[in-house]
Design a protein around this motif. Structure first.
Motif, PDB file in Angstrom:
ATOM      1  N   TYR A  16       0.845  -1.206   0.000  1.00 49.16           N
ATOM      2  CA  TYR A  16       0.000   0.000   0.000  1.00 49.16           C
ATOM      3  C   TYR A  16       0.878   1.253   0.000  1.00 49.16           C
ATOM      4  N   TYR A  17       1.890   1.304   0.867  1.00 48.25           N
ATOM      5  CA  TYR A  17       2.721   2.516   0.910  1.00 48.25           C
ATOM      6  C   TYR A  17       3.614   2.641  -0.320  1.00 48.25           C
ATOM      7  N   ALA A  18       3.974   1.534  -0.928  1.00 51.30           N
ATOM      8  CA  ALA A  18       4.706   1.623  -2.199  1.00 51.30           C
ATOM      9  C   ALA A  18       3.820   2.305  -3.248  1.00 51.30           C
ATOM     10  N   GLY A  61       9.917  11.235   4.118  1.00 54.77           N
ATOM     11  CA  GLY A  61      10.831  12.175   4.778  1.00 54.77           C
ATOM     12  C   GLY A  61      10.170  13.457   5.254  1.00 54.77           C
ATOM     13  N   TYR A  62       8.843  13.425   5.372  1.00 60.13           N
ATOM     14  CA  TYR A  62       8.147  14.650   5.810  1.00 60.13           C
ATOM     15  C   TYR A  62       8.696  15.126   7.150  1.00 60.13           C
ATOM     16  N   TRP A  63       8.794  14.212   8.135  1.00 61.44           N
ATOM     17  CA  TRP A  63       9.275  14.616   9.461  1.00 61.44           C
ATOM     18  C   TRP A  63      10.790  14.721   9.490  1.00 61.44           C
ATOM     19  N   ASP A  78      13.388   3.184   6.249  1.00 64.63           N
ATOM     20  CA  ASP A  78      12.075   2.714   5.799  1.00 64.63           C
ATOM     21  C   ASP A  78      12.339   1.446   4.991  1.00 64.63           C
ATOM     22  N   LEU A  79      11.319   0.627   4.852  1.00 63.52           N
ATOM     23  CA  LEU A  79      11.485  -0.617   4.092  1.00 63.52           C
ATOM     24  C   LEU A  79      11.189  -0.441   2.603  1.00 63.52           C
ATOM     25  N   THR A  80      10.483   0.630   2.282  1.00 68.41           N
ATOM     26  CA  THR A  80       9.889   0.720   0.952  1.00 68.41           C
ATOM     27  C   THR A  80      10.723   1.568  -0.013  1.00 68.41           C
ATOM     28  N   PHE A 121       3.503   7.817  12.691  1.00 69.15           N
ATOM     29  CA  PHE A 121       2.402   7.042  12.087  1.00 69.15           C
ATOM     30  C   PHE A 121       2.814   5.604  11.765  1.00 69.15           C
ATOM     31  N   TRP A 122       3.637   5.088  12.646  1.00 70.64           N
ATOM     32  CA  TRP A 122       4.104   3.703  12.528  1.00 70.64           C
ATOM     33  C   TRP A 122       3.456   2.830  13.603  1.00 70.64           C
ATOM     34  N   TRP A 123       3.408   3.372  14.804  1.00 68.59           N
ATOM     35  CA  TRP A 123       2.873   2.602  15.932  1.00 68.59           C
ATOM     36  C   TRP A 123       1.457   2.104  15.637  1.00 68.59           C
TER      37      TRP A 123
HETATM   38  C1  LIG Z   1       2.137   5.895   7.602  1.00 67.10           C
HETATM   39  S1  LIG Z   1       3.644   5.793   6.748  1.00 67.10           S
HETATM   40  C2  LIG Z   1       4.591   6.897   7.743  1.00 67.10           C
HETATM   41  C3  LIG Z   1       5.597   7.701   6.966  1.00 67.10           C
HETATM   42  C4  LIG Z   1       6.299   8.803   7.755  1.00 67.10           C
HETATM   43  N1  LIG Z   1       6.813   8.334   9.014  1.00 67.10           N
HETATM   44  C5  LIG Z   1       5.397   9.969   8.012  1.00 67.10           C
HETATM   45  O1  LIG Z   1       5.001  10.153   9.175  1.00 67.10           O
HETATM   46  O2  LIG Z   1       5.077  10.714   7.093  1.00 67.10           O
HETATM   47  C6  LIG Z   1       4.230   4.200   7.215  1.00 67.10           C
HETATM   48  C7  LIG Z   1       5.576   3.848   6.626  1.00 67.10           C
HETATM   49  O3  LIG Z   1       5.960   2.546   7.094  1.00 67.10           O
HETATM   50  C8  LIG Z   1       6.769   1.959   6.098  1.00 67.10           C
HETATM   51  N2  LIG Z   1       6.898   0.533   6.366  1.00 67.10           N
HETATM   52  C9  LIG Z   1       6.008  -0.456   6.153  1.00 67.10           C
HETATM   53  N3  LIG Z   1       6.471  -1.623   6.624  1.00 67.10           N
HETATM   54  C10 LIG Z   1       7.698  -1.365   7.152  1.00 67.10           C
HETATM   55  C11 LIG Z   1       8.690  -2.141   7.807  1.00 67.10           C
HETATM   56  N4  LIG Z   1       8.492  -3.440   8.035  1.00 67.10           N
HETATM   57  N5  LIG Z   1       9.819  -1.538   8.215  1.00 67.10           N
HETATM   58  C12 LIG Z   1      10.033  -0.226   8.002  1.00 67.10           C
HETATM   59  N6  LIG Z   1       9.130   0.573   7.386  1.00 67.10           N
HETATM   60  C13 LIG Z   1       7.977   0.015   6.979  1.00 67.10           C
HETATM   61  C14 LIG Z   1       6.040   2.313   4.823  1.00 67.10           C
HETATM   62  O4  LIG Z   1       6.884   2.200   3.703  1.00 67.10           O
HETATM   63  C15 LIG Z   1       5.610   3.753   5.121  1.00 67.10           C
HETATM   64  O5  LIG Z   1       6.568   4.665   4.624  1.00 67.10           O
END
Ligand SMILES: C[S@@+](CC[C@H](N)C(=O)[O-])C[C@H]1O[C@@H](n2cnc3c(N)ncnc32)[C@H](O)[C@@H]1O
Length: 229
Positions: A16-18, A61-63, A78-80, A121-123
């Motif tokens: 999805y994020y890709a 890279g917004y933050w 990031d993974l993507t 927005f990871w948690w």
């Molecule tokens: C909601 S976005 C947050 C992007 C950024 N931190 C922001 O606040 O604008 C979630 C991010 O998690 C990344 N992601 C997904 N699975 C991941 C993983 N296993 N390890 C690292 N990053 C991952 C996605 O590529 C995406 O960029």
């Protein structure tokens, strides 16, 4: 990068994020969120000023661009491939910002040890049964006493995408539509202060849960406790 995701939800989030990478930052244009965002764009870098910061899931890279103004250094991960490609177009000072493509669940020791960390927005995308695995991975890269900031969404009816279902563990999901019309089911949890405290358990010496109209910011200090996943 190919992904050996632990679950279908993680694989779905990655793809999805890709797909969303080029339109991702439109989320930061929502008019009702501007006041919170201007505040957080100052507060987050200020909290981590002067530190060597590991950024998890940096996306586009917004933050990172705000962190770069105050931290001693930031390793934005990031993974993507697609999101990192957008992040690199920001042309941030290479003396302060480095990027690396790594899985947040398997952060390699070669990244080094940091006295700060940030995840935006990871948690909220962590399934409840994956929190400990992530914390074990993260804390292996932190010095005891490191300051960690978690920024995430509050659920706000009318502004947030509605929750479409809940699984047996209590994880919640949203159906999201991209500009090309494709539909994606995304795991998205909305923990409150009590839940965050429980999740952080022994790894956090102190936890502060700050609430804004549309976001929450968790600020905690790594206790040095070793977690096992
Ligand atoms: C909601 S976005 C947050 C992007 C950024 N931190 C922001 O606040 O604008 C979630 C991010 O998690 C990344 N992601 C997904 N699975 C991941 C993983 N296993 N390890 C690292 N990053 C991952 C996605 O590529 C995406 O960029």
């Amino acid at each position: 990068m190919s992904l050996e995701a632990d679950s279908p939800a993680e694989a779905a989030m990655h793809s999805y994020y890709a797909a969303r990478a080029r339109e991702y930052e439109q989320i930061y244009l929502k008019p009702e969120r501007q006041s919170d965002l201007r505040h957080l764009e100052q507060e987050i870098p200020w909290e981590l000023a002067g530190r060597q910061v590991l950024e998890i899931a940096c996306g586009t890279g917004y933050w990172t661009q705000f962190l770069a103004q105050q931290v001693a250094g930031v390793l934005a991960t990031d993974l993507t491939t697609e999101t990192l490609k957008v992040a690199r177009t920001k042309a941030l000072d290479p003396a302060v910002v480095r990027f690396a493509q790594v899985d947040a669940f398997a952060l390699p020791p070669s990244l080094g040890l940091f006295d700060g960390a940030f995840a935006g927005f990871w948690w909220s995308h962590l399934a409840f049964d994956r929190v400990d695995a992530f914390l074990a991975s993260l804390t292996a890269c932190l010095k005891p006493g490191a300051k960690v900031l978690l920024l995430d969404n509050r659920y706000v009816p009318g502004s947030s995408t509605p929750i479409s279902r809940q699984d047996a563990q209590g994880n919640t999901f949203q159906m999201r539509t991209l500009q090309d019309g494709s539909r994606h089911e995304v795991l998205k949890n909305f923990p409150d202060e009590h839940r965050l405290m429980q999740q952080l358990g022994q790894v956090a010496r102190t936890v502060e849960f700050r609430q804004y109209d549309f976001y929450w910011l968790g600020v905690w200090e790594y206790s040095g406790a070793v977690t096992t996943s």
